[in-house]
Design a protein around this motif. Structure first.
Motif, short mmCIF file in Angstrom:
data_model
loop_
_atom_site.label_atom_id
_atom_site.label_comp_id
_atom_site.label_asym_id
_atom_site.label_seq_id
_atom_site.Cartn_x
_atom_site.Cartn_y
_atom_site.Cartn_z
N LEU A 38 -1.82 6.35 -14.98
CA LEU A 38 -2.21 6.02 -13.61
C LEU A 38 -0.98 5.97 -12.71
O LEU A 38 0.12 5.70 -13.17
N TRP A 39 -1.20 6.18 -11.43
CA TRP A 39 -0.14 5.98 -10.44
C TRP A 39 0.19 4.50 -10.38
O TRP A 39 -0.65 3.64 -10.66
N HIS A 40 1.41 4.19 -9.95
CA HIS A 40 1.84 2.79 -9.91
C HIS A 40 0.95 1.92 -9.03
O HIS A 40 0.68 0.77 -9.36
N ASP A 41 0.46 2.45 -7.91
CA ASP A 41 -0.40 1.63 -7.05
C ASP A 41 -1.75 1.35 -7.70
O ASP A 41 -2.32 0.28 -7.50
N ASP A 42 -2.25 2.30 -8.51
CA ASP A 42 -3.49 2.05 -9.24
C ASP A 42 -3.30 0.98 -10.31
O ASP A 42 -4.16 0.12 -10.51
N VAL A 43 -2.17 1.02 -11.02
CA VAL A 43 -1.88 -0.01 -12.02
C VAL A 43 -1.81 -1.38 -11.34
O VAL A 43 -2.42 -2.35 -11.79
N ALA A 44 -1.08 -1.46 -10.23
CA ALA A 44 -0.93 -2.72 -9.52
C ALA A 44 -2.27 -3.22 -8.99
O ALA A 44 -2.57 -4.42 -9.07
N ALA A 45 -3.10 -2.33 -8.47
CA ALA A 45 -4.42 -2.73 -7.98
C ALA A 45 -5.29 -3.24 -9.13
O ALA A 45 -6.00 -4.24 -8.98
N ASN A 46 -5.23 -2.57 -10.26
CA ASN A 46 -6.00 -3.00 -11.43
C ASN A 46 -5.56 -4.37 -11.93
O ASN A 46 -6.36 -5.10 -12.53
N LEU A 47 -4.31 -4.72 -11.69
CA LEU A 47 -3.81 -6.05 -12.08
C LEU A 47 -4.09 -7.10 -11.00
O LEU A 47 -3.76 -8.27 -11.17
N GLY A 49 -2.80 -7.19 -7.94
CA GLY A 49 -1.61 -7.56 -7.18
C GLY A 49 -1.20 -6.58 -6.12
O GLY A 49 -0.08 -6.63 -5.63
N TRP A 50 -2.07 -5.66 -5.74
CA TRP A 50 -1.76 -4.64 -4.73
C TRP A 50 -2.70 -4.85 -3.56
O TRP A 50 -3.91 -4.67 -3.70
N ASN A 51 -2.18 -5.25 -2.42
CA ASN A 51 -3.03 -5.52 -1.28
C ASN A 51 -2.55 -4.72 -0.09
O ASN A 51 -1.72 -5.17 0.69
N SER A 52 -3.06 -3.52 0.02
CA SER A 52 -2.65 -2.67 1.15
C SER A 52 -3.43 -3.01 2.42
O SER A 52 -2.90 -2.87 3.52
N SER A 65 1.33 -5.43 0.40
CA SER A 65 1.70 -6.77 -0.07
C SER A 65 1.48 -6.80 -1.58
O SER A 65 0.42 -6.40 -2.06
N LEU A 66 2.47 -7.26 -2.31
CA LEU A 66 2.34 -7.45 -3.75
C LEU A 66 2.13 -8.94 -3.99
O LEU A 66 2.79 -9.77 -3.36
N THR A 67 1.22 -9.29 -4.90
CA THR A 67 0.93 -10.69 -5.16
C THR A 67 0.89 -10.96 -6.66
O THR A 67 0.76 -10.03 -7.47
N GLU A 74 7.90 -7.05 -9.87
CA GLU A 74 8.87 -6.41 -8.98
C GLU A 74 10.18 -7.21 -8.94
O GLU A 74 11.27 -6.65 -9.03
N ARG A 75 10.06 -8.54 -8.83
CA ARG A 75 11.25 -9.39 -8.79
C ARG A 75 12.02 -9.32 -10.10
O ARG A 75 13.25 -9.22 -10.12
N ALA A 76 11.30 -9.31 -11.21
CA ALA A 76 11.95 -9.26 -12.53
C ALA A 76 12.67 -7.94 -12.74
O ALA A 76 13.81 -7.91 -13.22
N ILE A 77 12.04 -6.84 -12.37
CA ILE A 77 12.68 -5.52 -12.52
C ILE A 77 13.91 -5.44 -11.63
O ILE A 77 14.97 -4.97 -12.06
N SER A 78 13.79 -5.93 -10.41
CA SER A 78 14.93 -5.92 -9.48
C SER A 78 16.08 -6.73 -10.04
O SER A 78 17.24 -6.29 -10.05
N SER A 79 15.79 -7.92 -10.52
CA SER A 79 16.83 -8.79 -11.09
C SER A 79 17.47 -8.15 -12.31
O SER A 79 18.69 -8.19 -12.49
N TYR A 80 16.64 -7.55 -13.16
CA TYR A 80 17.16 -6.90 -14.36
C TYR A 80 18.19 -5.83 -14.00
O TYR A 80 19.29 -5.79 -14.56
N PHE A 81 17.83 -4.95 -13.07
CA PHE A 81 18.74 -3.85 -12.76
C PHE A 81 19.97 -4.30 -11.98
O PHE A 81 21.06 -3.75 -12.17
N LEU A 82 19.84 -5.31 -11.12
CA LEU A 82 21.03 -5.85 -10.46
C LEU A 82 21.96 -6.50 -11.49
O LEU A 82 23.17 -6.32 -11.45
#
Length: 172
Positions: A38-47, A49-52, A65-67, A74-82
């Motif tokens: 699935l596309w990332h937005d479909d995965v997020a919507a299925n979870l 947490g995707w509120n367009s 909006s991600l919830t 998103e925060r965890a991935i960002s922190s991991y890569f930083l």
């Protein structure tokens, strides 16, 4: 890059290298033959947490909006890569999100991409008397940290990493 051959358009693209075995990936990840990625937005919507809809209502197209768990992911991935970049010697920077016309010209964003940028009206804000824009990428403020400076060879390379929103009005 001399490795990449020139072409007139994308129909002349050539693969110059490949990493991994794409055909082996589904088995390695335990996907059944019925699995459909699935596309990332479909995965997020299925979870959940995707509120367009609410984002579009308050900000217009191109925003979401991600919830809940998706916002935390998103925060965890960002922190991991930083953290990963920092562990490899990069200096983390939290740069300004508003830059001047000169800063965008210095990174070749202007004049070519002016219609894709979010310009701030002069009545609201200017940058040292110049037009002000929201940044299209972290590249702009990071490279401008040394604008107008002559850097000593012994001080190179300078390696920065940053996490910023990318304000671009382009479609897609």
């Amino acid at each position: 890059d001399d490795v990449v051959p020139d072409g007139d358009d994308d129909s002349q693209n050539q693969r110059v290298s490949q990493w991994g075995d794409v055909d082996a990936l589904p088995a390695r990840l335990g996907w059944t033959p019925a699995f459909q990625p699935l596309w990332h937005d479909d995965v997020a919507a299925n979870l959940g947490g995707w509120n367009s809809e609410s984002a579009v209502a308050m900000s217009g197209a191109r925003f979401v909006s991600l919830t809940g768990p998706v916002a935390r992911l998103e925060r965890a991935i960002s922190s991991y890569f930083l953290d990963l970049a920092s562990s490899k010697g990069y200096v983390e920077v939290s740069p300004p999100l508003v830059v001047s016309r000169t800063a965008l010209e210095g990174t070749s964003q202007l004049p070519k991409f002016e219609n894709d940028l979010f310009k701030i009206v002069p009545e609201s804000h200017t940058c040292n008397g110049q037009d002000a824009f929201l940044i299209p990428t972290a590249e702009v403020p990071l490279t401008n940290m040394h604008a107008g400076q002559i850097l000593e060879e012994d001080d190179l390379p300078i390696s920065y990493c940053a996490l910023t929103p990318c304000f671009r009005a382009e479609a897609g």
